[in-house]
Scaffold this active site. Sequence first.
Site, PDB file in Angstrom:
ATOM      1  N   THR A   1      39.449  11.880  76.715  1.00 13.97           N
ATOM      2  CA  THR A   1      38.841  11.789  75.392  1.00 13.97           C
ATOM      3  C   THR A   1      37.467  12.439  75.364  1.00 13.97           C
ATOM      4  O   THR A   1      36.944  12.879  76.381  1.00 13.97           O
ATOM      5  CB  THR A   1      38.728  10.315  74.967  1.00 13.97           C
TER       6      THR A   1
ATOM      7  N   MET B   1      38.639   7.884  80.367  1.00 14.77           N
ATOM      8  CA  MET B   1      38.094   7.228  79.174  1.00 14.77           C
ATOM      9  C   MET B   1      36.651   7.677  78.949  1.00 14.77           C
ATOM     10  O   MET B   1      35.704   6.975  79.305  1.00 14.77           O
ATOM     11  CB  MET B   1      38.185   5.704  79.342  1.00 14.77           C
ATOM     12  N   ASP B   2      36.481   8.813  78.331  1.00 16.53           N
ATOM     13  CA  ASP B   2      35.163   9.422  78.194  1.00 16.53           C
ATOM     14  C   ASP B   2      34.617   9.225  76.779  1.00 16.53           C
ATOM     15  O   ASP B   2      35.387   9.225  75.807  1.00 16.53           O
ATOM     16  CB  ASP B   2      35.266  10.924  78.500  1.00 16.53           C
ATOM     17  N   GLY B   3      33.298   9.078  76.670  1.00 17.84           N
ATOM     18  CA  GLY B   3      32.653   9.053  75.365  1.00 17.84           C
ATOM     19  C   GLY B   3      32.098   7.718  74.938  1.00 17.84           C
ATOM     20  O   GLY B   3      31.649   7.573  73.792  1.00 17.84           O
TER      21      GLY B   3
END
Length: 305
Positions: free
Chosen positions: A255, A83-85
Amino acid sequence: MAFSLQLQQIFLSHTRFCSQPKSITNPLISLKLPSIHPLAFAQNAAVSNIDTSVAAIDASAEEGLLPPQLKRELMPKHVAVIMDGNRRWAKMRGLPVALGYETGIRAVRNLIELCGNWGIRVLTLFAFSSDNWLRPKVEVDILMSLFERALNDELENFARAGIRISIIGDSSKLPKSLQDLIDKAVMTTKANSRLHLLVAVNYSGQYDVVQACQTIAQKVKDGNIQPEDINSFLVEQELQTKCTEFPSPDLLIRTSGELRLSNFLLWQLAYTELFFSHSQWPDFGEAEYLEVLSSFQQRQRRYGG
């Protein structure tokens, strides 16, 4: 009650976070006409028949929740997500970093609901890497506090929805209150089977393999096995994902457009299909998930053959 209706009650509430399900009353099928008049008796009987019909419709709806562009037989059993960003999402909007993580929890809630509705058996979320301790202390404290608050608020709802929670990673470095809450969550939901939610906290894919090797080496030293007995199956049995029925993800989603694995499930991802989304995690919703799953179902998984 269909699983989707249960989760709508759980996940449409204010931001929160993972035994037997408690009964939930459906206002559509709980109508009773309080009268002893014969006509009222007949009306009650009709309502009872409607109750049965609505229950049947609910069951049919649950079976048909999959979007038409997806094929049930091609759905992945285990989906893993980096779960990046969250930080970039907040900074791009001139917002505090904490708000990015808060909004990211809403995306988590939505993804869990979709997985439950669409028949995904296992969902693994990379919540906190062992490398994330290098971030500013104030940010780490925000993450720990947010995780504890969300888990505490959502535990009863997850148990009621049939969601089982497991934590992978070294939890010994987490705050004591969070460790106690994790133990409670694991025990409370261990009998649930609708969706197995694995949350990777203080997790390192490299260390996961190392600790498996250490355990196997000790077994050799103790004379329980011989070196020639060591194989990939034995290693897999010592990895932290051994807690789930499907330890190797069929699909990995990352992501924010980054094209790397960042030390996540390195052994388990050997034959996993990878999808890198340009969406920041807080913006990752149903449309993005449909795109990913549609891409997955169009691929041919050869496993080296």
